[in-house]
Write a protein that holds these residues in place. Structure first.
Motif, PDB file in Angstrom:
ATOM      1  N   ARG A   1      17.339  15.626 -12.199  1.00 55.11           N
ATOM      2  CA  ARG A   1      18.294  15.842 -13.413  1.00 55.11           C
ATOM      3  C   ARG A   1      17.603  15.444 -14.808  1.00 55.11           C
ATOM      4  O   ARG A   1      17.336  16.405 -15.722  1.00 55.11           O
ATOM      5  CB  ARG A   1      19.430  14.762 -13.303  1.00 55.11           C
ATOM      6  CG  ARG A   1      20.414  15.503 -12.287  1.00 55.11           C
ATOM      7  CD  ARG A   1      21.586  14.558 -12.315  1.00 55.11           C
ATOM      8  NE  ARG A   1      22.290  14.291 -13.273  1.00 55.11           N
ATOM      9  CZ  ARG A   1      23.013  13.153 -14.029  1.00 55.11           C
ATOM     10  NH1 ARG A   1      22.822  12.065 -13.257  1.00 55.11           N
ATOM     11  NH2 ARG A   1      23.625  13.321 -15.113  1.00 55.11           N
ATOM     12  N   TYR A   2      16.926  14.489 -14.940  1.00 51.76           N
ATOM     13  CA  TYR A   2      16.468  14.001 -16.227  1.00 51.76           C
ATOM     14  C   TYR A   2      15.458  14.874 -16.663  1.00 51.76           C
ATOM     15  O   TYR A   2      15.252  15.409 -17.534  1.00 51.76           O
ATOM     16  CB  TYR A   2      15.972  12.504 -16.335  1.00 51.76           C
ATOM     17  CG  TYR A   2      17.126  11.497 -16.316  1.00 51.76           C
ATOM     18  CD1 TYR A   2      16.859  10.366 -15.874  1.00 51.76           C
ATOM     19  CD2 TYR A   2      18.499  11.917 -16.424  1.00 51.76           C
ATOM     20  CE1 TYR A   2      17.977   9.306 -15.722  1.00 51.76           C
ATOM     21  CE2 TYR A   2      19.692  11.039 -16.327  1.00 51.76           C
ATOM     22  CZ  TYR A   2      19.375   9.608 -16.099  1.00 51.76           C
ATOM     23  OH  TYR A   2      20.265   8.770 -15.858  1.00 51.76           O
TER      24      TYR A   2
ATOM     25  N   GLU B   1      16.263   7.936 -19.061  1.00 51.91           N
ATOM     26  CA  GLU B   1      16.074   9.335 -19.609  1.00 51.91           C
ATOM     27  C   GLU B   1      15.080   9.265 -20.566  1.00 51.91           C
ATOM     28  O   GLU B   1      14.376  10.416 -20.781  1.00 51.91           O
ATOM     29  CB  GLU B   1      17.644   9.690 -20.002  1.00 51.91           C
ATOM     30  CG  GLU B   1      18.159  11.234 -19.961  1.00 51.91           C
ATOM     31  CD  GLU B   1      17.317  11.742 -21.146  1.00 51.91           C
ATOM     32  OE1 GLU B   1      17.151  11.199 -22.223  1.00 51.91           O
ATOM     33  OE2 GLU B   1      16.856  12.946 -21.157  1.00 51.91           O
TER      34      GLU B   1
ATOM     35  N   TYR C   1      18.062  -1.039 -14.211  1.00 51.85           N
ATOM     36  CA  TYR C   1      17.737  -0.007 -15.397  1.00 51.85           C
ATOM     37  C   TYR C   1      19.113   0.670 -15.985  1.00 51.85           C
ATOM     38  O   TYR C   1      20.144   0.755 -15.332  1.00 51.85           O
ATOM     39  CB  TYR C   1      17.264   1.316 -14.726  1.00 51.85           C
ATOM     40  CG  TYR C   1      15.971   0.909 -14.123  1.00 51.85           C
ATOM     41  CD1 TYR C   1      15.629   0.425 -12.868  1.00 51.85           C
ATOM     42  CD2 TYR C   1      14.525   0.903 -14.998  1.00 51.85           C
ATOM     43  CE1 TYR C   1      14.167   0.226 -12.464  1.00 51.85           C
ATOM     44  CE2 TYR C   1      13.427   0.745 -14.810  1.00 51.85           C
ATOM     45  CZ  TYR C   1      13.226  -0.010 -13.541  1.00 51.85           C
ATOM     46  OH  TYR C   1      12.070  -0.264 -12.936  1.00 51.85           O
ATOM     47  N   LEU C   2      18.935   1.022 -17.130  1.00 52.01           N
ATOM     48  CA  LEU C   2      20.079   1.821 -17.785  1.00 52.01           C
ATOM     49  C   LEU C   2      19.676   3.074 -17.828  1.00 52.01           C
ATOM     50  O   LEU C   2      18.397   3.341 -17.773  1.00 52.01           O
ATOM     51  CB  LEU C   2      20.125   1.157 -19.360  1.00 52.01           C
ATOM     52  CG  LEU C   2      20.335  -0.129 -19.663  1.00 52.01           C
ATOM     53  CD1 LEU C   2      20.851  -0.386 -20.840  1.00 52.01           C
ATOM     54  CD2 LEU C   2      21.520  -0.575 -18.715  1.00 52.01           C
ATOM     55  N   THR C   3      20.739   3.987 -17.894  1.00 57.20           N
ATOM     56  CA  THR C   3      20.450   5.532 -17.550  1.00 57.20           C
ATOM     57  C   THR C   3      19.795   5.937 -18.759  1.00 57.20           C
ATOM     58  O   THR C   3      19.038   6.763 -18.778  1.00 57.20           O
ATOM     59  CB  THR C   3      21.765   6.059 -17.532  1.00 57.20           C
ATOM     60  OG1 THR C   3      22.634   5.846 -18.585  1.00 57.20           O
ATOM     61  CG2 THR C   3      22.422   5.949 -16.093  1.00 57.20           C
ATOM     62  N   SER C   4      20.091   5.309 -19.927  1.00 57.10           N
ATOM     63  CA  SER C   4      19.605   5.630 -21.416  1.00 57.10           C
ATOM     64  C   SER C   4      17.956   5.213 -21.426  1.00 57.10           C
ATOM     65  O   SER C   4      17.014   6.212 -21.902  1.00 57.10           O
ATOM     66  CB  SER C   4      20.085   4.874 -22.494  1.00 57.10           C
ATOM     67  OG  SER C   4      20.127   3.811 -22.276  1.00 57.10           O
TER      68      SER C   4
ATOM     69  N   ARG D   1      16.169  18.673 -16.731  1.00 58.90           N
ATOM     70  CA  ARG D   1      17.273  18.996 -17.930  1.00 58.90           C
ATOM     71  C   ARG D   1      16.754  18.815 -19.281  1.00 58.90           C
ATOM     72  O   ARG D   1      16.992  19.682 -20.045  1.00 58.90           O
ATOM     73  CB  ARG D   1      18.456  18.152 -17.679  1.00 58.90           C
ATOM     74  CG  ARG D   1      19.216  18.149 -16.415  1.00 58.90           C
ATOM     75  CD  ARG D   1      20.696  18.784 -16.905  1.00 58.90           C
ATOM     76  NE  ARG D   1      21.234  19.375 -15.670  1.00 58.90           N
ATOM     77  CZ  ARG D   1      21.949  18.765 -14.460  1.00 58.90           C
ATOM     78  NH1 ARG D   1      22.110  17.452 -14.809  1.00 58.90           N
ATOM     79  NH2 ARG D   1      22.273  19.357 -13.620  1.00 58.90           N
TER      80      ARG D   1
ATOM     81  N   PHE E   1      17.094  -0.759 -23.743  1.00 63.31           N
ATOM     82  CA  PHE E   1      17.933   0.481 -24.019  1.00 63.31           C
ATOM     83  C   PHE E   1      16.920   1.546 -24.293  1.00 63.31           C
ATOM     84  O   PHE E   1      15.692   1.463 -24.055  1.00 63.31           O
ATOM     85  CB  PHE E   1      18.998   0.053 -25.374  1.00 63.31           C
ATOM     86  CG  PHE E   1      19.895  -0.938 -24.881  1.00 63.31           C
ATOM     87  CD1 PHE E   1      19.679  -2.341 -25.157  1.00 63.31           C
ATOM     88  CD2 PHE E   1      21.115  -0.644 -24.228  1.00 63.31           C
ATOM     89  CE1 PHE E   1      20.578  -3.247 -24.671  1.00 63.31           C
ATOM     90  CE2 PHE E   1      21.980  -1.632 -23.824  1.00 63.31           C
ATOM     91  CZ  PHE E   1      21.817  -2.998 -24.141  1.00 63.31           C
ATOM     92  N   ARG E   2      17.630   2.425 -24.816  1.00 61.51           N
ATOM     93  CA  ARG E   2      16.872   3.577 -25.100  1.00 61.51           C
ATOM     94  C   ARG E   2      15.815   3.623 -26.276  1.00 61.51           C
ATOM     95  O   ARG E   2      14.488   4.078 -25.996  1.00 61.51           O
ATOM     96  CB  ARG E   2      17.750   5.005 -25.534  1.00 61.51           C
ATOM     97  CG  ARG E   2      17.129   6.074 -25.721  1.00 61.51           C
ATOM     98  CD  ARG E   2      18.077   7.263 -26.107  1.00 61.51           C
ATOM     99  NE  ARG E   2      18.996   7.657 -25.074  1.00 61.51           N
ATOM    100  CZ  ARG E   2      19.034   8.678 -24.406  1.00 61.51           C
ATOM    101  NH1 ARG E   2      17.889   9.448 -24.415  1.00 61.51           N
ATOM    102  NH2 ARG E   2      20.008   8.926 -23.321  1.00 61.51           N
TER     103      ARG E   2
END
Lengths: 361, 112
Positions: free
Chosen positions: B99-100, B64, B58-61, B103, B15-16
């Motif tokens: 994007r990541y 990112e 992968y998780l987006t978090s 942004r 996770f993040r």
């Protein structure tokens, strides 16, 4: 002693008690007579059900269409009734005799509520659907056997049957996500391998539940996986009985970017148009402002992208009183609120065939 | 210079934040591997290749926090000379590069 029994006071008291007992006996006799007359011409299955049902103070009748995906209003109402009874009562009888249709989304949602209640010592029983197909789906799911088994679910995984597994946890755990991917890849690809989109989807939903769904402690999530080895298709139902997406968003602090954007969405579509809110959250279609530069709130959009890429099929999201059949672009507002969030999706062999590393296996 | 997340970090990225998945979080990947190697690559004038293949996903978090987080850390400098290689799931390349990272740069700009 003889003096006592002969006294007027005692005789009066004794008569009063005897009258009360007689009254009770006559009332019970009347109820039994009524009951046995009602079961007289029933089948033996019905008679047995009625006798069992009699022992339970509260009964909930299941609607004929218990498919969460087709008729979410009826199922949400049914689950709400069950929850409200279980919060006040020590016993419940679930009448499912008239159920014609049932799906795995309902079976999982029902299991999550009933298993938790049974563990708390609440007495639960019920009847089977009269419809043979619905009955067969329920029996094959292993739900009934597990619910009434003496072996409780230990750890995070339970195998209902060879084709049905249940994962449940009140935490994040990437090892569990990997276990799920391994299990599904064996069905779809014949061996353990990466399933595009699945790791992301399960991980995101797990994270969402733990981060956003709970009011106090960590909320428990439930994921049931139904494997169809013949069609090489796997159905997933992920559910938590937390506060739901929209309640969670409405409770966020005003300083959080996602809260500001959600407030903008509510303003543009109207506060009550929850179905439009769900669509905006899923598709990020509320304009450029919705593209959060702090990188949060990507989870559901990421799952939507997996659907768009063809990594999964048939995505449904039901949360609070919003229902989304995402693949068919159908969003409706439910009459009753589901306290929590449910996701349903499917993955079949065709979803993964386009990936070279799987084709080479 | 190349980083392979599967070989150099974990085959099951988490996770993040570290508190959410200790040892396999995006935060730890960025702080312990990505950022130091990015700085070295920059000093040497090399392109840093980051290979995403070989993991379970992968998780987006995670991504990112790793790449968007890198941009937030090196701001006002713009993250460049970085190449994402993802043959298994090609969509991550655009997601990270278009994007990541941009942004995160815009977010830091708006805070100024």
């Amino acid at each position: 002693m003889k003096l006592l029994y002969k006294s007027q006071k005692y005789k009066k008291h004794s008569l009063k008690i005897a009258r009360k007992q007689l009254k009770r006996r006559l009332l019970r006799k009347k109820r039994d007579k009524h009951f046995y007359r009602s079961v007289y011409k029933k089948t033996s299955d019905d008679q047995r059900s009625l006798r069992i049902k009699r022992k339970y103070k509260q009964t909930v009748n299941a609607p004929s269409n218990l498919s969460f995906l087709e008729d979410p209003n009826s199922v949400v109402l049914f689950l709400t009734k069950i929850e409200s009874i279980l919060s006040n009562s020590k016993s419940l009888y679930v009448e499912m005799k008239f159920v014609e249709k049932i799906d795995y989304a309902t079976i999982t949602a029902l299991f999550a509520i009933l298993y938790t209640s049974r563990k708390k010592g609440i007495k639960i029983d019920g009847s089977m659907p009269g419809n043979p197909l619905a009955r067969s789906i329920l029996m094959k799911s292993g739900f009934i056997y597990t619910l009434f088994s003496d072996n409780p679910i230990v750890g995070h995984k339970y195998e209902f049957t060879a084709n049905n597994q249940l994962f449940t946890l009140n935490d994040r755990d990437m090892n569990v996500v990997e276990e799920i991917v391994d299990s599904v890849s064996t069905v779809l690809a014949g061996e353990k391998c990466k399933i595009p989109g699945l790791y992301t989807t399960v991980g995101e939903l797990m994270d969402n539940t733990i981060t956003h769904a709970a009011e106090n402690e960590n909320e428990r999530w439930w994921l049931s996986i139904n494997c169809n080895h013949i069609d090489k298709k796997v159905e997933f139902v992920f559910i938590d009985y937390g506060i739901g997406i929209f309640t969670s968003l409405s409770r966020k602090s005003g300083k959080e970017k996602i809260k500001k954007i959600f407030d903008e969405v509510c303003k543009s579509f109207g506060v009550d148009a929850v179905e439009r809110h769900l669509e905006a959250i899923v598709k990020r279609s509320a304009g450029e402002e919705f593209n959060l530069s702090d990188g949060h709130g990507e989870g559901i959009y990421g799952i939507y992208n997996s659907l768009q890429r063809g990594d999964l099929n048939s995505l449904y999201i039901i949360s609070n009183n919003a229902y989304g059949d995402i693949a068919n672009n159908r969003y409706i507002k439910l009459k009753r609120e589901l306290k929590g969030t449910l996701y349903y999706w499917e993955i079949c062999v065709n979803n993964i065939k386009k990936y070279d590393y799987i084709n080479s296996k | 210079m190349t980083i392979s997340i599967a070989n150099d970090f974990s085959k099951t990225p988490g996770f993040r934040y570290k508190i959410q998945s200790p040892g396999i979080s995006g935060e730890e990947f960025r702080d312990n591997i990505l950022e130091p190697k990015y700085k070295v690559a920059q000093q040497n004038g090399e392109v840093l290749e980051v290979v995403l293949d070989g993991t379970s996903g992968y998780l987006t978090s995670f991504l990112e926090e790793a790449f968007g987080g890198l941009q937030r850390k090196v701001y006002p400098e713009k993250v460049s000379m970085i190449q994402i290689i993802s043959n298994d799931e090609k969509h991550w390349i655009d997601t990270i590069m278009k994007r990541y990272i941009p942004r995160a740069y815009e977010e830091m700009q708006s805070k100024q």
